[in-house]
Motif scaffolding. Structure first.
Motif, short mmCIF file in Angstrom:
data_model
loop_
_atom_site.label_atom_id
_atom_site.label_comp_id
_atom_site.label_asym_id
_atom_site.label_seq_id
_atom_site.Cartn_x
_atom_site.Cartn_y
_atom_site.Cartn_z
N PRO A 123 0.81 -1.23 0.00
CA PRO A 123 0.00 0.00 0.00
C PRO A 123 0.85 1.28 0.00
O PRO A 123 0.52 2.25 -0.68
N PHE A 124 1.95 1.29 0.77
CA PHE A 124 2.80 2.48 0.81
C PHE A 124 3.50 2.68 -0.53
O PHE A 124 3.63 3.82 -1.01
N SER A 126 2.33 1.83 -3.41
CA SER A 126 1.29 2.37 -4.29
C SER A 126 1.08 3.86 -4.05
O SER A 126 0.96 4.64 -4.99
N ASP A 127 1.10 4.27 -2.79
CA ASP A 127 0.96 5.70 -2.45
C ASP A 127 2.10 6.51 -3.06
O ASP A 127 1.88 7.58 -3.64
N ILE A 128 3.33 6.02 -2.90
CA ILE A 128 4.49 6.74 -3.44
C ILE A 128 4.39 6.85 -4.96
O ILE A 128 4.57 7.94 -5.53
N ASN A 130 1.78 6.66 -6.92
CA ASN A 130 0.68 7.55 -7.31
C ASN A 130 1.06 9.02 -7.12
O ASN A 130 0.76 9.85 -7.98
N GLU A 131 1.71 9.32 -6.01
CA GLU A 131 2.12 10.71 -5.74
C GLU A 131 3.12 11.20 -6.78
O GLU A 131 2.99 12.31 -7.29
N THR A 138 7.15 15.82 -6.31
CA THR A 138 6.99 15.21 -4.98
C THR A 138 8.36 14.88 -4.39
O THR A 138 9.19 14.25 -5.04
N LYS A 154 2.53 14.83 1.72
CA LYS A 154 1.38 14.18 2.36
C LYS A 154 1.61 13.93 3.84
O LYS A 154 0.70 13.52 4.56
N ILE A 156 3.16 11.54 5.28
CA ILE A 156 2.99 10.14 5.68
C ILE A 156 4.33 9.45 5.54
O ILE A 156 5.17 9.81 4.72
N GLU A 158 6.72 5.55 6.57
CA GLU A 158 6.72 4.14 6.94
C GLU A 158 8.14 3.76 7.34
O GLU A 158 9.12 4.28 6.79
#
Length: 196
Positions: A123-124, A126-128, A130-131, A138, A154, A156, A158
């Motif tokens: 999931p992380f 995927s976030d990176i 997408n950003e 970014t 963002k 966020i 990890e």
């Protein structure tokens, strides 16, 4: 090797899974034993067409993306155990590769050559991706001391794992020999205590 403590950089998204070492550096470029020049041929068969012209659709040829962090899909560095793959990535200018899974041999080769493999959750990752894909400006921050990767805009982050010995080496800019030389006095003191 260069010391690595914290890196702030934009990143290049390589949203492809199962990138193997032959795709990173094709076998026909493995004739040299010196690290110099391998960066010129990183992802060669993706960066250039068969006629030698630039493949403008490949992300490394897209001027919107730049930086010293490569964010790749799952299972990066699979395939053969060639150390040249790490040489090529470092030679191109990357200092960090982010993925949700690395092949073990590639991971070891990366760490031995000053390239930090940061393994994150899917999931992380995927976030990176997408950003970065939606905003090439970014900024990603990688803090090796805290073992944390962050998407700054963002806010966020990890945590990631790293072998403690390799972490010490990277923070201090040591290869394996440098580490031993730095601990020479401790080694000699230990040896002096041996009873034969």
């Amino acid at each position: 090797m260069e010391k690595f403590i914290t890196l702030r950089s934009t990143a290049i998204p390589l949203n492809i899974e199962n990138v193997d070492t032959d795709q990173i550096i094709p076998a026909r470029f493995l004739k040299a034993t010196d690290k110099k020049g391998f960066g010129d041929n990183v992802f060669r068969d993706w960066r250039y067409k068969k006629d030698g012209s630039v493949n403008t659709s490949f992300v490394l040829n897209n001027s919107d993306y730049k930086g010293s962090i490569l964010v790749a899909g799952n299972n990066f560095g699979c395939g053969s155990s060639r150390e040249h793959a790490a040489w090529a990535i470092v030679g191109y200018g990357f200092k960090v590769v982010v993925s949700s899974f690395f092949a073990d041999i590639f991971k070891g080769n990366a760490l031995n050559n000053g390239l930090l493999p940061v393994q994150v959750s899917e999931p992380f990752l995927s976030d990176i991706l997408n950003e970065i894909e939606s905003n090439p400006e970014t900024v990603i921050q990688v803090n090796l001391e805290e073992q944390k990767i962050s998407i700054e805009r963002k806010n966020i982050s990890e945590k990631f794992e790293i072998d403690p010995y390799k972490k010490t080496c990277m923070i201090n800019g040591y290869d394996d020999i440098d580490y031993l030389v730095n601990n020479k006095e401790l080694i000699e003191a230990f040896e002096a205590q041996k009873i034969f």
